[in-house]
Design a protein around this motif. Structure first.
Motif: not given
Length: 213
Positions: A48, A50, A81, A203, A205
């Motif tokens: 993802k 973001t 993350t 986000s 993905s």
């Protein structure tokens, strides 16, 4: 008239007896929840893109679970993350060091799959669970050899996370699917009891799904 009624009654008994015998001879077990007959399961490896605290964040995720009746996923998952997310000097728990944010989340994952057997179809995805941010000392590559380096964790904060998403799922093989998607993360601060706009955000993905569909 009575003879006709007697004949009809006798025929009904014969037909009913035959039906009951056929039902008893069948090996198939009848169940209340018929939609579970085609159940399976799958695991998803996703990445993802973001933002956290206004900076770009790359976030690998993994989730999976029970795929009920080729329609509904009941599962769990999480992710965090991986890249450097700079902490503003005014918010830093340790201004003398190069601090980075780390964001992670884990919880329940549900998916509603529309027309699962179609080559291309929509998926409604929902994550509900816990999220957290924390600051940690993230040195540059040239500083990793420093024997005095310590990765201290500071300023840990918890959130309730609700993240709905829309995916487009493509059936590549019987056991493999790819699913690009978009989502929006709603992060509610546990201490302030309000939406945190520094952690909330959109986000995009891309996921690979492996399993029995």
């Amino acid at each position: 008239m009575k003879k006709h009624i007697t004949k009809l009654f006798a025929m009904a008994i014969i037909l009913g007896t035959g039906y009951m015998a056929q039902a008893q001879s069948s090996d198939e077990v009848k169940t209340i929840f018929k939609n579970t007959k085609g159940s399976g399961g799958y695991v998803v490896l996703s990445n993802k893109l973001t933002s956290i605290h206004g900076s770009f964040a790359n976030m690998p995720e993994i989730y999976g679970g029970w795929f009920i009746g080729k329609k509904f996923l009941l599962g769990v998952g999480g992710g965090s993350t991986t890249n450097y997310i700079p902490v503003d000097i005014n918010d830093s728990a340790n201004p003398s060091q190069r601090m980075s944010y780390l964001y992670g989340q884990f919880g329940m994952v549900n998916e509603l799959v529309i027309a699962s057997n179609s080559p291309i179809h929509p998926v409604f995805h929902l994550f509900n669970g816990a999220g957290f941010t924390m600051q940690y000392h993230r040195p540059r590559w040239e500083d990793l050899d420093n024997q005095h380096y310590r990765e201290d964790v500071e300023d840990l904060k918890w959130y309730y996370i609700c993240e709905p998403a829309l995916q487009v799922e493509l059936n590549l093989l019987k056991w493999l699917r790819v699913s690009p998607g978009i989502s929006y993360r709603f992060a509610f601060d546990n201490e302030k009891r309000s939406l945190d706009d520094k952690v909330s955000g959109p986000s995009v993905s891309l996921g690979l799904k492996f399993g029995k569909f």
